[in-house]
Motif scaffolding. Structure first.
Motif, PDB file in Angstrom:
ATOM      1  N   ARG A 163       2.600 -33.265  56.224  1.00 36.05           N
ATOM      2  CA  ARG A 163       1.145 -32.735  55.759  1.00 36.05           C
ATOM      3  C   ARG A 163       1.653 -31.994  54.320  1.00 36.05           C
ATOM      4  NH1 ARG A 163      -3.231 -34.264  57.464  1.00 36.05           N
ATOM      5  NH2 ARG A 163      -3.236 -34.520  60.072  1.00 36.05           N
ATOM      6  N   ARG A 190       2.243 -41.261  61.615  1.00 37.04           N
ATOM      7  CA  ARG A 190       1.162 -40.472  60.996  1.00 37.04           C
ATOM      8  C   ARG A 190       1.661 -39.012  61.046  1.00 37.04           C
ATOM      9  NH1 ARG A 190      -1.001 -38.537  65.959  1.00 37.04           N
ATOM     10  NH2 ARG A 190      -0.459 -39.831  67.597  1.00 37.04           N
ATOM     11  N   LEU A 241       1.336 -34.768  62.047  1.00 34.60           N
ATOM     12  CA  LEU A 241       0.711 -33.804  62.992  1.00 34.60           C
ATOM     13  C   LEU A 241      -0.553 -33.367  62.631  1.00 34.60           C
ATOM     14  CD1 LEU A 241       3.756 -31.925  64.407  1.00 34.60           C
ATOM     15  CD2 LEU A 241       2.627 -33.994  65.560  1.00 34.60           C
ATOM     16  N   GLY A 242      -1.436 -33.003  63.630  1.00 33.41           N
ATOM     17  CA  GLY A 242      -2.645 -32.443  63.236  1.00 33.41           C
ATOM     18  C   GLY A 242      -2.583 -31.163  62.303  1.00 33.41           C
ATOM     19  N   HIS A 243      -3.273 -30.801  61.509  1.00 33.41           N
ATOM     20  CA  HIS A 243      -3.061 -29.495  60.511  1.00 33.41           C
ATOM     21  C   HIS A 243      -2.749 -28.586  61.203  1.00 33.41           C
ATOM     22  CE1 HIS A 243      -4.817 -31.646  56.985  1.00 33.41           C
ATOM     23  NE2 HIS A 243      -5.828 -32.224  57.622  1.00 33.41           N
ATOM     24  N   GLY A 244      -3.213 -28.093  62.522  1.00 35.60           N
ATOM     25  CA  GLY A 244      -3.008 -26.868  62.791  1.00 35.60           C
ATOM     26  C   GLY A 244      -1.451 -26.936  63.296  1.00 35.60           C
ATOM     27  N   GLU A 245      -1.331 -27.714  64.090  1.00 38.72           N
ATOM     28  CA  GLU A 245       0.149 -28.043  64.445  1.00 38.72           C
ATOM     29  C   GLU A 245       1.128 -28.102  63.444  1.00 38.72           C
ATOM     30  OE1 GLU A 245       2.570 -30.540  67.953  1.00 38.72           O
ATOM     31  OE2 GLU A 245       0.700 -31.356  67.485  1.00 38.72           O
ATOM     32  N   ARG A 261       6.993 -35.653  60.939  1.00 37.16           N
ATOM     33  CA  ARG A 261       5.218 -35.437  60.974  1.00 37.16           C
ATOM     34  C   ARG A 261       4.706 -34.026  60.442  1.00 37.16           C
ATOM     35  NH1 ARG A 261       3.506 -37.174  66.657  1.00 37.16           N
ATOM     36  NH2 ARG A 261       1.363 -37.347  65.527  1.00 37.16           N
ATOM     37  N   CYS A 262       5.386 -32.915  60.528  1.00 33.08           N
ATOM     38  CA  CYS A 262       5.063 -31.571  60.008  1.00 33.08           C
ATOM     39  C   CYS A 262       5.214 -31.740  58.309  1.00 33.08           C
ATOM     40  CB  CYS A 262       5.814 -30.478  60.433  1.00 33.08           C
ATOM     41  SG  CYS A 262       5.492 -30.043  62.127  1.00 33.08           S
TER      42      CYS A 262
END
Length: 188
Positions: A139, A5, A7-11, A135-136
């Motif tokens: 996005r 999956r 990473l979170g958007h911010g990270e 993972r980056c």
């Protein structure tokens, strides 16, 4: 490697921004190379598809101290026919989105396969760094890819060129399950 999956958007976007800044310095200092030796090499995968190398990007020697191979696959939205040639030309502009990530060593860019999927086959310095990058990258790819088409395989302790020369060395290293999109059978 756990569930795949992003990473979170911010990270993830912070990682991409840091990479872009580091890439600018690397490009300015001429540390990024585009060797031609592997151009045209065709990789055959266990899922019955194949793709040819259309570019290689290398940072310095391209060799990692703590090597791992990373294979990424995705399918672009709205790209087909002559659009593939345009994407291959445009993709050079994407170089700043990966060469500055910590641990990047080298990347083989593969043209679309028989299912219109693109792959990148990387050598990375450290499996945790490779996983973070993948993972980056997810996005970024999600903006232009068919939903559900993004996957990656991290193969710790294995140099990219050793993986290509002897694909059997990856046995037991990749994602669990029967997916064969990342498993190379041979190269020509």
């Amino acid at each position: 490697m756990g569930e795949q999956r992003p990473l979170g958007h911010g990270e993830a976007w912070l990682g991409v921004a840091d990479c872009f800044l580091a890439s600018s310095a690397l490009l300015t200092r001429c540390r990024v190379h585009v060797p031609k030796e592997r151009l045209g090499m065709r990789l055959h995968f266990e899922d019955g598809t194949s793709a040819r190398v259309y570019r290689e990007t290398r940072l310095g020697s391209g060799l990692a101290k703590n090597p791992c191979t990373l294979v990424v696959v995705f399918r672009l939205r709205l790209v087909g026919g002559p659009g593939h040639a345009l994407f291959r030309k445009e993709s050079l502009l994407n170089t700043p989105l990966f060469v500055g990530f910590p641990g990047f060593a080298s990347k083989l860019w593969l043209a679309h396969d028989e299912r219109d999927r693109y792959r990148g086959v990387y050598e990375w310095d450290g499996p945790d760094r490779a996983e973070h990058y993948a993972r980056c990258l997810w996005r970024v790819l999600a903006l232009v890819s068919v939903p559900g088409s993004i996957r990656y395989a991290v193969l710790p302790g294995l140099r990219r060129d050793d993986f290509l020369a002897d694909p059997g060395r990856a046995e037991g290293l990749g994602p669990d399950g029967t997916e064969a999109w990342w498993r190379v059978q041979d190269t020509t």
